[in-house]
Design a protein around this motif. Structure first.
Motif, PDB file in Angstrom:
ATOM      1  N   GLN A 109      -4.594  -0.360   9.734  1.00 31.31           N
ATOM      2  CA  GLN A 109      -5.026  -0.738   8.389  1.00 31.31           C
ATOM      3  C   GLN A 109      -5.018  -2.260   8.298  1.00 31.31           C
ATOM      4  O   GLN A 109      -3.990  -2.896   8.500  1.00 31.31           O
ATOM      5  CB  GLN A 109      -4.094  -0.153   7.314  1.00 31.31           C
ATOM      6  CG  GLN A 109      -4.540  -0.498   5.891  1.00 31.31           C
ATOM      7  CD  GLN A 109      -3.569  -0.010   4.839  1.00 31.31           C
ATOM      8  OE1 GLN A 109      -2.464  -0.519   4.696  1.00 31.31           O
ATOM      9  NE2 GLN A 109      -3.976   1.011   4.086  1.00 31.31           N
ATOM     10  N   SER A 153       0.857  -1.182   0.000  1.00 26.41           N
ATOM     11  CA  SER A 153       0.000   0.000   0.000  1.00 26.41           C
ATOM     12  C   SER A 153       0.891   1.229   0.000  1.00 26.41           C
ATOM     13  O   SER A 153       1.977   1.217   0.590  1.00 26.41           O
ATOM     14  CB  SER A 153      -0.907   0.001   1.225  1.00 26.41           C
ATOM     15  OG  SER A 153      -1.734   1.139   1.251  1.00 26.41           O
ATOM     16  N   SER A 189      -8.334  -3.530   1.534  1.00 30.99           N
ATOM     17  CA  SER A 189      -7.849  -2.982   2.802  1.00 30.99           C
ATOM     18  C   SER A 189      -8.897  -2.026   3.381  1.00 30.99           C
ATOM     19  O   SER A 189      -9.687  -1.414   2.649  1.00 30.99           O
ATOM     20  CB  SER A 189      -6.527  -2.235   2.605  1.00 30.99           C
ATOM     21  OG  SER A 189      -6.696  -1.091   1.800  1.00 30.99           O
ATOM     22  N   TYR A 190      -8.873  -1.923   4.700  1.00 27.72           N
ATOM     23  CA  TYR A 190      -9.786  -1.026   5.413  1.00 27.72           C
ATOM     24  C   TYR A 190      -9.001  -0.292   6.490  1.00 27.72           C
ATOM     25  O   TYR A 190      -8.225  -0.896   7.248  1.00 27.72           O
ATOM     26  CB  TYR A 190     -10.941  -1.795   6.053  1.00 27.72           C
ATOM     27  CG  TYR A 190     -11.889  -0.895   6.818  1.00 27.72           C
ATOM     28  CD1 TYR A 190     -12.811  -0.095   6.138  1.00 27.72           C
ATOM     29  CD2 TYR A 190     -11.847  -0.820   8.207  1.00 27.72           C
ATOM     30  CE1 TYR A 190     -13.664   0.753   6.824  1.00 27.72           C
ATOM     31  CE2 TYR A 190     -12.703   0.017   8.907  1.00 27.72           C
ATOM     32  CZ  TYR A 190     -13.611   0.806   8.208  1.00 27.72           C
ATOM     33  OH  TYR A 190     -14.455   1.653   8.896  1.00 27.72           O
ATOM     34  N   ASP A 191      -9.192   1.025   6.556  1.00 28.18           N
ATOM     35  CA  ASP A 191      -8.515   1.854   7.551  1.00 28.18           C
ATOM     36  C   ASP A 191      -9.442   2.110   8.734  1.00 28.18           C
ATOM     37  O   ASP A 191     -10.511   2.722   8.580  1.00 28.18           O
ATOM     38  CB  ASP A 191      -8.092   3.190   6.933  1.00 28.18           C
ATOM     39  CG  ASP A 191      -6.964   3.037   5.929  1.00 28.18           C
ATOM     40  OD1 ASP A 191      -6.374   1.949   5.864  1.00 28.18           O
ATOM     41  OD2 ASP A 191      -6.679   4.007   5.210  1.00 28.18           O
ATOM     42  N   ASN A 244      -2.369  -6.933   9.606  1.00 23.09           N
ATOM     43  CA  ASN A 244      -2.910  -5.716  10.202  1.00 23.09           C
ATOM     44  C   ASN A 244      -1.745  -4.869  10.684  1.00 23.09           C
ATOM     45  O   ASN A 244      -0.824  -5.368  11.352  1.00 23.09           O
ATOM     46  CB  ASN A 244      -3.839  -6.029  11.374  1.00 23.09           C
ATOM     47  CG  ASN A 244      -4.602  -4.794  11.830  1.00 23.09           C
ATOM     48  OD1 ASN A 244      -5.558  -4.363  11.189  1.00 23.09           O
ATOM     49  ND2 ASN A 244      -4.161  -4.210  12.934  1.00 23.09           N
ATOM     50  N   MET A 278      -5.444  -5.515   5.923  1.00 19.04           N
ATOM     51  CA  MET A 278      -5.312  -5.850   4.517  1.00 19.04           C
ATOM     52  C   MET A 278      -5.382  -7.357   4.330  1.00 19.04           C
ATOM     53  O   MET A 278      -4.799  -8.126   5.110  1.00 19.04           O
ATOM     54  CB  MET A 278      -3.980  -5.336   3.958  1.00 19.04           C
ATOM     55  CG  MET A 278      -3.753  -5.652   2.484  1.00 19.04           C
ATOM     56  SD  MET A 278      -2.182  -5.002   1.890  1.00 19.04           S
ATOM     57  CE  MET A 278      -2.494  -3.241   2.035  1.00 19.04           C
ATOM     58  N   THR A 279      -6.113  -7.784   3.304  1.00 21.40           N
ATOM     59  CA  THR A 279      -6.197  -9.203   2.978  1.00 21.40           C
ATOM     60  C   THR A 279      -6.274  -9.354   1.472  1.00 21.40           C
ATOM     61  O   THR A 279      -6.631  -8.406   0.745  1.00 21.40           O
ATOM     62  CB  THR A 279      -7.419  -9.853   3.648  1.00 21.40           C
ATOM     63  OG1 THR A 279      -7.395 -11.268   3.410  1.00 21.40           O
ATOM     64  CG2 THR A 279      -8.713  -9.273   3.093  1.00 21.40           C
ATOM     65  N   GLN A 328      -7.055  -7.654  -3.788  1.00 21.79           N
ATOM     66  CA  GLN A 328      -6.554  -7.183  -2.498  1.00 21.79           C
ATOM     67  C   GLN A 328      -7.511  -6.136  -1.953  1.00 21.79           C
ATOM     68  O   GLN A 328      -7.961  -5.247  -2.685  1.00 21.79           O
ATOM     69  CB  GLN A 328      -5.155  -6.586  -2.696  1.00 21.79           C
ATOM     70  CG  GLN A 328      -4.562  -5.918  -1.481  1.00 21.79           C
ATOM     71  CD  GLN A 328      -3.199  -5.333  -1.797  1.00 21.79           C
ATOM     72  OE1 GLN A 328      -2.305  -6.002  -2.281  1.00 21.79           O
ATOM     73  NE2 GLN A 328      -3.039  -4.034  -1.531  1.00 21.79           N
TER      74      GLN A 328
END
Length: 765
Positions: free
Chosen positions: A426, A122, A414-416, A462, A428-429, A412
């Motif tokens: 953050q 990222s 991601s969430y913040d 994470n 991410m998977t 991919q």
């Protein structure tokens, strides 16, 4: 090739055909200027973007920007450019109103705020990245007269590129002393650089297709693949930024002889007025004559013909989504040995390969308007076709054919979190599926490889982060069809910033290498008038690794002086390490090397790097690595029982480093001084020209390059640059090559060229 040019021409037409698409009519506008904080000079071509969107502009020649018909709301405006510190400001935009927002930005020639993606998949700044990432930008390639990826990589700490064959010019990159297959090479963050591509690929990628190269040493990069044991080299291709172009021609006289290396490159960038669509195209043509240093009629550097063409384009489908397409096509012919003017099977020694490579990717990015949700879907592929001749003694049956198709698809997300447990984070998977089909056939040597590799992967991590702390925990699951069980590779990173300008990092990860064919296995060397083949042991099993690194990164300013110092310690433990052992000859008399599992190995060391911008006209950068690479137990490498086994890894010097410096004593004139140092190391010298196998200890060598450049202004923003210089100024070149048909072509070390002279012309517009 004609189809490629036709396709690119259609892309140009397509860009301009839809450039004037209808715009939203909110009459919400943002304008202003960007100036240098110390000189108050207006700065041209600085990026001004709305964070978390695809909306942006570039300042014009007067340093001003204008963004029109923007969405309403509160936004963060980001101003960034190479060589300057990134600045962010909040602004509220309302329908029917125009807002003036001006920026002062500070010069940052050390690039502490440069954007990288290799640390955690990222975008983040180098200062706040959880792992240490070094960046090799386009300026380094230009300043050091590096025309290809292979040449430029030498100017990174802990990285060394070496030539392993006098006949064909096989190169490999070593990070922290480990062989090339321990390094994961990525193109735009995708692992499509296959085993076959790795044989000659480092020298095939031209510098003018590269925006930057991100190098992450150690296993902290396992998120990109568990084979990234030594580290990751992420090649970020150039993206169109503004309407511009460049034509460059460079010529080098190898050894001051009549053998020349000619390189012509052309690239152009086109961006529509609304910046919704951009197209970057590039091309390169290279012709290098064969070079025979010792006059024995056999090459030390092979003849090379290379043509590359490609493009990268984007379409901003909405304010919060974007499609990116990249494609490149490459044709290469190389030949070494002797009697290069006759068919390969009529010469005494010939290594000849002809490559046709097509690679590309499609990526779709979408994110929410609050920039918390980000989704990326991608498909990448590379197809390589190779015709070859590896022969000795005028063998008409030594022709071969190899094909390798690599494809990768995945997504991919991601969430913040504003706060997750104890800190913003953050999550991410992602999932990936990697397929590689390699077919290699050498009928004359009864070698036929039909390898199908299928890898399904799932990763999750994470990262808790703020300006002082970063705590990253994650892992990757890989199901490799050549390994019975699922392999889990954990990763952990810690960053601590006691002050804004001090970064302390600790990283751990594990990885593995599957029992499959690697780039070295697809190369056939000439040794003692015979060929040497590599075979894999029937009971070869995966190799496992554990890597640990720690670093301290310090930035300081003393008035106008900028200084950066880095100290990094690294340790890698290998279990069931892959080793090569001579096991005799096959029925045809060919030397056979077997790849088998050894007892284990460990690599440890310290890397030091310093950067200093002392004045506006003088900057320095240098890096040095001290390391120790050895097996747990002495490993047998020769079939000769009188030759002792070696505990020390071959071709791994205990110390090596680089430096670069830029001097601009007056306007338009610049002098670049750069060099690499490689300390003493053990290399194998196989029997043929010499009576028996030997383990040789080389002397150290220092390869320094001087380049002088002067620029002439042309019409408007166009300019002409003329340059000249000397490569390997002190002529630190190997002096004990084998000679004749019985030579060991793999007994080569040191700089690629002796003292050589070069000149060049560059037109920018």
């Amino acid at each position: 090739m004609n189809k490629v040019f036709l396709f690119i021409s259609m892309c140009f037409i397509w860009v301009y055909a839809i450039a004037e698409e209808p715009q939203r009519s909110s009459d919400t506008n943002l304008f202003g200027h960007v100036v240098d904080k110390s000189t108050n000079e207006h700065l041209a071509f600085i990026n001004v973007v709305i964070k978390g969107s695809t909306i942006g502009a570039t300042t014009d020649a007067t340093g001003h920007y204008y963004l029109k018909n923007l969405p309403e709301g509160e936004f963060t405006i980001v101003v960034q450019s190479i060589g300057y510190r990134t600045v962010e400001k909040r602004v509220t935009l309302a329908r029917g109103k125009s807002v003036e927002l001006n920026f002062e930005i500070e010069e940052d020639r050390i690039a502490i705020d440069g954007v990288v993606v290799s640390a955690n998949r990222s975008e983040t700044t180098r200062r706040l990245a959880p792992s240490l990432v070094n960046v090799l930008d386009a300026n380094v390639f230009s300043n050091t007269n590096s025309l290809t990826l292979a040449q430029g990589l030498n100017f990174q700490p802990g990285v060394r590129v070496e030539n392993n064959c006098q006949n064909c010019g096989l190169t490999q990159v070593r990070i922290n002393g480990l062989d090339g297959p321990y390094t994961q090479i990525l193109i735009d963050s995708r692992p499509v650089f296959s085993a076959l591509s790795g044989v000659y690929g480092l020298e095939q990628l031209p510098a003018n297709m590269i925006e930057r190269v991100e190098v992450m040493r150690g296993g902290g990069s396992a998120l990109f693949g568990s084979s990234a044991i030594a580290g990751t080299i992420n090649i970020i291709t150039k993206e169109p930024n503004r309407n511009s172009g460049e034509l460059v021609h460079a010529i080098t006289s190898i050894g001051g002889s009549g053998s020349f290396d000619n390189n012509t490159s052309l690239n152009a960038s086109l961006v529509t007025d609304n910046r919704k669509i951009g197209l970057y195209v590039f091309g390169q043509n290279r012709h290098r004559s064969a070079y025979d240093h010792d006059g024995d009629g056999y090459t030390e550097t092979p003849m090379l013909k290379n043509q590359t063409v490609g493009f990268r384009s984007y379409i901003k489908t909405t304010d919060y989504s974007k499609v990116t397409v990249e494609y490149h096509h490459l044709e290469e012919f190389r030949r070494g040995g002797n009697k290069l003017d006759v068919p390969p099977h009529e010469a005494d020694i010939t290594e000849q390969v002809q490559h046709s490579v097509d690679g590309g990717s499609v990526k779709f990015d979408i994110f929410s308007n609050d920039y918390k949700h980000k989704l990326n879907v991608f498909v990448s592929a590379m197809n390589t076709s190779r015709g070859s001749y590896y022969g000795t003694g005028k063998d008409p049956n030594a022709y071969g054919k190899t094909t390798d198709l690599t494809a990768l698809a995945g997504t991919q997300y991601s969430y913040d979190f504003d706060r997750f447990l104890f800190m913003p984070s953050q999550l991410m998977t992602g999932i990936e599926y990697n397929s590689d089909h390699l077919e290699d056939e050498m009928l004359g040597y009864e070698r036929h490889t039909n390898q199908k590799v299928r890898i399904g992967s799932l990763f999750l991590q994470n990262e808790w982060k703020n300006k002082m702390w970063s705590i990253l925990i994650g892992g990757r699951l890989d199901k490799h069809n050549l390994i019975d069980k699922v392999v889990f590779s954990p990763r952990a990173n810690l960053r601590f910033n006691p002050t804004e300008d001090i970064n302390i990092r600790v990283s751990y990860s594990s990885g593995f290498r599957a029992p499959q064919a690697f780039d070295e296995d697809l190369h056939i060397a000439a040794v003692g008038g015979e060929v040497a083949l590599i075979r894999r042991s029937e009971d070869l099993k995966e190799e496992k690794s554990h890597s640990l690194s720690t670093s301290v990164d310090i930035y300081r300013r003393f008035g106008g002086v900028q200084v950066n110092f880095l100290a990094e310690g690294f340790y890698t433990k290998l279990k069931d390490v892959f080793v090569l052992e001579d096991i005799g000859q096959d029925q045809q008399g060919n030397l056979i090397k077997e790849r088998r599992n050894g007892s284990g190995a460990q690599v440890m060391g310290v890397t030091l790097e310093g950067k200093a911008v002392l004045t506006s006209w003088l900057s320095l950068q240098a890096g040095f690595t001290f390391q120790n690479s050895k097996y747990d137990k002495p490993e047998k490498w020769s079939e000769d029982e009188t030759i002792p086994a070696s505990k020390k890894m071959f071709r791994t010097p205990d110390k090596y480093g680089y430096f670069t410096s830029t001097i601009t004593p007056f306007n338009r004139f610049t002098a670049f001084l750069s060099g690499t140092y490689t300390g003493s190391m053990l290399v194998q010298h196989l029997a043929g020209y010499i009576p028996k196998d030997e383990s040789m200890k080389t002397s150290g060598f220092f390869d320094m390059t001087l380049k002088l450049a002067y620029g002439f202004p042309l019409y408007r923003e166009s300019k002409l640059e003329v340059s000249a210089g000397v490569q390997n100024l002190f002529d630190a070149y190997q002096s004990d090559f084998d000679k004749g048909a019985d030579r060991d072509a793999t007994y080569i070390y040191g700089p690629s060229f002796p003292r050589s002279y070069f000149g060049g012309v560059k037109i920018s517009f």
